[in-house]
Design a protein around this motif. Structure first.
Motif, PDB file in Angstrom:
ATOM      1  N   MET A 129       0.803  -1.228   0.000  1.00  0.00           N
ATOM      2  CA  MET A 129       0.000   0.000   0.000  1.00  0.00           C
ATOM      3  C   MET A 129       0.836   1.278   0.000  1.00  0.00           C
ATOM      4  O   MET A 129       1.952   1.298   0.486  1.00  0.00           O
ATOM      5  CB  MET A 129      -0.907   0.026   1.247  1.00  0.00           C
ATOM      6  CG  MET A 129      -2.009  -0.994   1.238  1.00  0.00           C
ATOM      7  SD  MET A 129      -2.894  -1.072   2.826  1.00  0.00           S
ATOM      8  CE  MET A 129      -3.569   0.587   2.933  1.00  0.00           C
ATOM      9  N   SER A 132      -1.176   7.298   1.091  1.00  0.00           N
ATOM     10  CA  SER A 132      -2.521   7.867   0.941  1.00  0.00           C
ATOM     11  C   SER A 132      -3.592   6.824   1.248  1.00  0.00           C
ATOM     12  O   SER A 132      -4.628   7.125   1.842  1.00  0.00           O
ATOM     13  CB  SER A 132      -2.711   8.409  -0.481  1.00  0.00           C
ATOM     14  OG  SER A 132      -2.505   7.383  -1.439  1.00  0.00           O
ATOM     15  N   SER A 133      -3.341   5.586   0.881  1.00  0.00           N
ATOM     16  CA  SER A 133      -4.289   4.511   1.151  1.00  0.00           C
ATOM     17  C   SER A 133      -4.385   4.240   2.645  1.00  0.00           C
ATOM     18  O   SER A 133      -5.463   3.924   3.161  1.00  0.00           O
ATOM     19  CB  SER A 133      -3.850   3.239   0.416  1.00  0.00           C
ATOM     20  OG  SER A 133      -3.819   3.454  -0.974  1.00  0.00           O
ATOM     21  N   TYR A 136      -6.796   6.980   4.222  1.00  0.00           N
ATOM     22  CA  TYR A 136      -8.208   6.703   3.968  1.00  0.00           C
ATOM     23  C   TYR A 136      -8.688   5.505   4.785  1.00  0.00           C
ATOM     24  O   TYR A 136      -9.805   5.503   5.312  1.00  0.00           O
ATOM     25  CB  TYR A 136      -8.439   6.425   2.472  1.00  0.00           C
ATOM     26  CG  TYR A 136      -8.069   7.574   1.574  1.00  0.00           C
ATOM     27  CD1 TYR A 136      -8.352   8.888   1.938  1.00  0.00           C
ATOM     28  CD2 TYR A 136      -7.434   7.346   0.346  1.00  0.00           C
ATOM     29  CE1 TYR A 136      -8.021   9.939   1.105  1.00  0.00           C
ATOM     30  CE2 TYR A 136      -7.097   8.396  -0.494  1.00  0.00           C
ATOM     31  CZ  TYR A 136      -7.385   9.692  -0.109  1.00  0.00           C
ATOM     32  OH  TYR A 136      -7.043  10.732  -0.927  1.00  0.00           O
ATOM     33  N   THR A 137      -7.847   4.522   4.914  1.00  0.00           N
ATOM     34  CA  THR A 137      -8.213   3.300   5.633  1.00  0.00           C
ATOM     35  C   THR A 137      -8.428   3.572   7.118  1.00  0.00           C
ATOM     36  O   THR A 137      -9.408   3.109   7.711  1.00  0.00           O
ATOM     37  CB  THR A 137      -7.124   2.227   5.456  1.00  0.00           C
ATOM     38  OG1 THR A 137      -6.968   1.928   4.067  1.00  0.00           O
ATOM     39  CG2 THR A 137      -7.491   0.956   6.205  1.00  0.00           C
ATOM     40  N   VAL A 245      -2.444   1.079  -4.362  1.00  0.00           N
ATOM     41  CA  VAL A 245      -3.885   0.951  -4.503  1.00  0.00           C
ATOM     42  C   VAL A 245      -4.313   1.734  -5.725  1.00  0.00           C
ATOM     43  O   VAL A 245      -3.854   2.854  -5.914  1.00  0.00           O
ATOM     44  CB  VAL A 245      -4.596   1.529  -3.251  1.00  0.00           C
ATOM     45  CG1 VAL A 245      -6.101   1.464  -3.427  1.00  0.00           C
ATOM     46  CG2 VAL A 245      -4.190   0.772  -2.021  1.00  0.00           C
TER      47      VAL A 245
END
Length: 245
Positions: A129, A132-133, A136-137, A245
């Motif tokens: 990952m 940025s992912s 958000y997660t 991602v």
């Protein structure tokens, strides 16, 4: 010829099992069987625990066959959780995990390694990952945990805080697993720690005797640590250390 081909495939499948993997499976299987007799555990609890251990170990190895054992584990675990009033766990496994096993089989079959060193259609391609992912997660987990806890409280569930956090983290980890991200294992580590606490509290308060499930989650914890190590190693070997991602 067909029999020889099947034997060759089986031999290649078992060849890459490390001493740690074999020892892990043997030790926790023996503990589960002992507790089954010592604590007068339920047969369903033993089946759920053993199938769950085989499932997660095969996930740690990046093997698609994990989903076959996952089908057994999720269906039995959902029923057991429901009988203890852990409605979040029951809904998660019965309504999410169980059907997701079939989706996982389809998605992983489309992303397998096909070379002489792996069993055809069995070893999966690994990704990692981006930052940025991660952002958000984490936001989604916080919001989801709060909202789901409110729902569980409304329907009279037990240990709604732990139940909610465990379920939301589990959904997150499962989605990352479907997408073949190595970071799924960091979330599984948290899930396993919370699940151990959840079942210890529940069994103590209800007088239940399904302690093989506590052993199962403890085995999952050790496996998730190994899984993260192994998937990072697999990603480097596959040259996908900078996957996104």
């Amino acid at each position: 010829m067909a029999i020889n081909a099947a034997e060759s495939k089986t031999q290649r499948f078992l060849k890459d099992w490390s001493l740690f993997e074999k020892s892990w499976l043997l030790i926790f299987t023996a503990i589960n069987i002992y507790l089954f007799f010592a604590w007068d555990d339920t047969l369903l609890g033993l089946i759920s625990s053993l199938s769950g251990m085989l499932c997660v170990l095969l996930v740690a190895k990046g093997k698609i066959s994990n989903y076959y054992f996952g089908i057994i584990q999720t269906s039995t675990y959902a029923y057991i959780s429901f009988t203890y009033g852990l409605y979040g766990e029951a809904m998660l496994n019965g309504l999410f995990y169980f059907p997701i096993q079939f989706i996982g089989l389809y998605l992983w079959h489309r992303n397998t390694i096909r070379n002489k060193d792996s069993v055809q259609g069995e070893d999966v391609i690994v990704k990692t990952m981006k930052m940025s992912s991660w952002l958000y997660t984490v936001i989604a987990i916080i919001v989801g945990t709060v909202l789901y806890a409110i729902l569980l409280q409304a329907i009279g569930g037990r240990s709604v805080g732990l139940d909610s956090a465990t379920n939301v983290l589990s959904v997150t980890a499962q989605i990352l697993m479907l997408k073949r991200f190595a970071e799924q294992w960091l979330f599984w580590i948290l899930v396993n720690i919370l699940s151990i606490a959840l079942w210890v509290i529940t069994l103590d308060s209800t007088g239940g005797n399904d302690y093989t499930l506590v052993v199962m989650w403890t085995a999952f914890l050790f496996n998730s640590m190994y899984g993260y190590y192994n998937w990072r190693k697999m990603a480097k070997k596959q040259g996908l250390e900078e996957g996104a991602v």
